[in-house]
Write a protein that holds these residues in place. Structure first.
Motif, PDB file in Angstrom:
ATOM      1  N   ARG A  64      -2.705  -5.020   1.088  1.00  0.00           N
ATOM      2  CA  ARG A  64      -3.587  -4.175   1.879  1.00  0.00           C
ATOM      3  C   ARG A  64      -5.035  -4.346   1.421  1.00  0.00           C
ATOM      4  NH1 ARG A  64      -4.127   2.289   1.392  1.00  0.00           N
ATOM      5  NH2 ARG A  64      -5.630   2.620   3.061  1.00  0.00           N
ATOM      6  N   THR A  90      -6.396 -10.261  -2.047  1.00  0.00           N
ATOM      7  CA  THR A  90      -5.604  -9.658  -0.970  1.00  0.00           C
ATOM      8  C   THR A  90      -4.482 -10.575  -0.498  1.00  0.00           C
ATOM      9  OG1 THR A  90      -7.234 -10.474   0.626  1.00  0.00           O
ATOM     10  CG2 THR A  90      -7.485  -8.199  -0.155  1.00  0.00           C
ATOM     11  N   GLN A  99      -0.101   2.809  -3.540  1.00  0.00           N
ATOM     12  CA  GLN A  99      -1.513   2.445  -3.389  1.00  0.00           C
ATOM     13  C   GLN A  99      -2.296   3.228  -4.444  1.00  0.00           C
ATOM     14  OE1 GLN A  99      -2.465   0.149  -1.098  1.00  0.00           O
ATOM     15  NE2 GLN A  99      -4.542   0.153  -1.891  1.00  0.00           N
TER      16      GLN A  99
END
Length: 444
Positions: A401, A389, A338
């Motif tokens: 996410r 997304t 991330q």
């Protein structure tokens, strides 16, 4: 025509018809032009874009046009207005996302696709071939086209989805199609897409991806905005002008705790203002409490060098949001799954190769030694920073996410709009609108 416009309440079309002395677009003599059927076909296919065909009243449109040829001028005028109204509404819905999906356009060279009814109709009227123009009306950008195809696969059963997730996947696809609507159908020979949700950059040339790399985007607190800009020049060996909110929320408080020596340790300097003539300011003379409290705005920048947050180069797309694409010394960030570590700007995994590719023959042979060495691009490059997304993957849909929490308000806005459209015809939809109950498409 003037009287029918007033009678039908078609005030949005008045400017278009006044500009052409109320000459019709769809009527020739006592008959409708063949292109009228193309408008009806466009409206009838609106569901493929996640739009509600009933919003454009295809049945009313068909009834207004089928019996119009050979009838009196008033009936032909009503058919004319119905066709123009339908085309303008369809184009507006196709190209206009809800506010929660809007992209900020920061460069005068880029504009959102036209949605004003008068402009939409003026473009149709000016087209050398009206039939060809209508055929191209549904054409969207390459990213939208992929999402539209995925929606068709999902609805037809060609896309495999987990049990019970079909409606959720459809909601996600519709939300991401809404985000893609404002990218122009023809973004140019060369353009860049930054997807903040997957933290990746894609360079397109002649309609295909020719380069792809990981990027780092903003922390949720400093979310990278959805925006469109144009890279006009590169700056080698740049300063880093620290965002004023970061100065306020981070550096000012650290100075209050640890003293001004932390600024020199990171090669940061305080300047008097944001002009080219700004002069250095002794940090010991700054009221850091006022800066930390937001009562005083302060310009702080980091000198060029190996640890500079901009790295060796930054790609400048002039904008008031202060968002750029740049190099970074923090290579570890690209190993993270991330990649949300920046203060809003986009950090590039391979900044120098990208800069040299965009500059072409204008790229310097080696990194210049002097600070802030500017090199203009011979061919400015549009950049679209978006947020997908959900994206079509092999045989299915890749759900990402939602780090910025943007999906729930957008999906809610799309569903509320659908409820409002259906409320007049479906009692259950009206009840949903009144009670806030989630709409189930299976009920209609």
């Amino acid at each position: 025509m003037r009287a029918e416009l007033q009678r039908m309440g078609a005030s949005e079309l008045a400017a278009f018809y006044e500009a052409r002395d109320f000459r019709p677009l769809w009527v020739k003599g006592r008959s409708l032009r063949p292109e009228a059927q193309a408008v009806i076909a466009l409206v009838g296919a609106a569901a493929a874009d996640g739009l509600d065909p009933s919003r454009h009243d295809p049945g009313v449109l068909a009834r207004a046009t089928v019996g119009a040829p050979g009838r009196d001028p008033a009936q032909l005028a009503r058919a004319e207005i119905a066709l123009s109204t339908a085309l303008a509404a369809y184009v507006r819905d196709l190209r206009s996302p809800p506010d929660a999906a809007r992209m900020v356009f920061t460069d005068p060279a880029l504009k959102p696709p036209a949605t004003d009814p008068s402009q939409v109709l003026a473009e149709a009227a000016a087209a050398p071939d009206l039939a060809a123009h209508l055929a191209s009306t549904r054409r969207m950008n390459p990213l939208y086209a992929q999402l539209r195809a995925a929606l068709a696969d999902l609805r037809s059963g060609r896309m495999a989805v987990p049990d019970g997730d079909r409606q959720r996947y459809e909601s996600l696809l519709l939300a991401n199609m809404a985000r893609a609507r404002q990218i122009p159908a023809d973004p140019g020979r060369r353009f860049i897409v930054v997807d903040a949700a997957s933290a990746q950059l894609f360079l397109y040339e002649d309609g295909r991806v020719v380069d792809q790399m990981d990027v780092v985007v903003g922390k949720p607190r400093y979310a990278t905005p959805m925006m469109a800009g144009v890279i006009r020049y590169a700056v080698f060996n740049p300063y880093w002008n620290v965002p004023v909110d970061l100065v306020r929320d981070d550096f000012a408080r650290r100075v209050l705790r640890q003293g001004v020596s932390i600024l020199e340790a990171q090669r940061l300097e305080v300047l008097s203002d944001w002009s080219e003539q700004a002069r250095p300011v002794d940090p010991a003379r700054v009221d850091w409490s006022a800066v930390a409290a937001g009562r005083k705005l302060l310009r702080v920048r980091q000198r060029p060098g190996g640890d500079n947050m901009m790295g060796q180069v930054k790609l400048m797309l002039p904008n008031e949001l202060g968002i750029y694409l740049h190099d970074t010394p923090h290579r570890w960030a690209f190993d993270a799954r991330q990649r949300t570590f920046s203060s809003g700007c986009v950090r590039l995994e391979r900044a120098m190769p990208l800069a040299k590719r965009l500059l072409g023959a204008g790229a310097p042979a080696m990194t210049p030694a002097e600070p802030e060495h500017r090199v203009d691009l011979a061919e400015p490059v549009p950049v679209f920073i978006t947020y997908f997304t959900a994206w079509p993957a092999s045989g299915g849909l890749e759900v990402r996410r939602d780090a910025y929490g943007r999906d729930p308000p957008l999906i809610a806005a799309l569903e509320a709009a659908e409820v409002r459209r259906l409320a007049s015809a479906h009692p259950h939809a009206k009840l949903c609108l009144l009670t806030g109950t989630k709409l189930s498409r299976n009920l209609f």
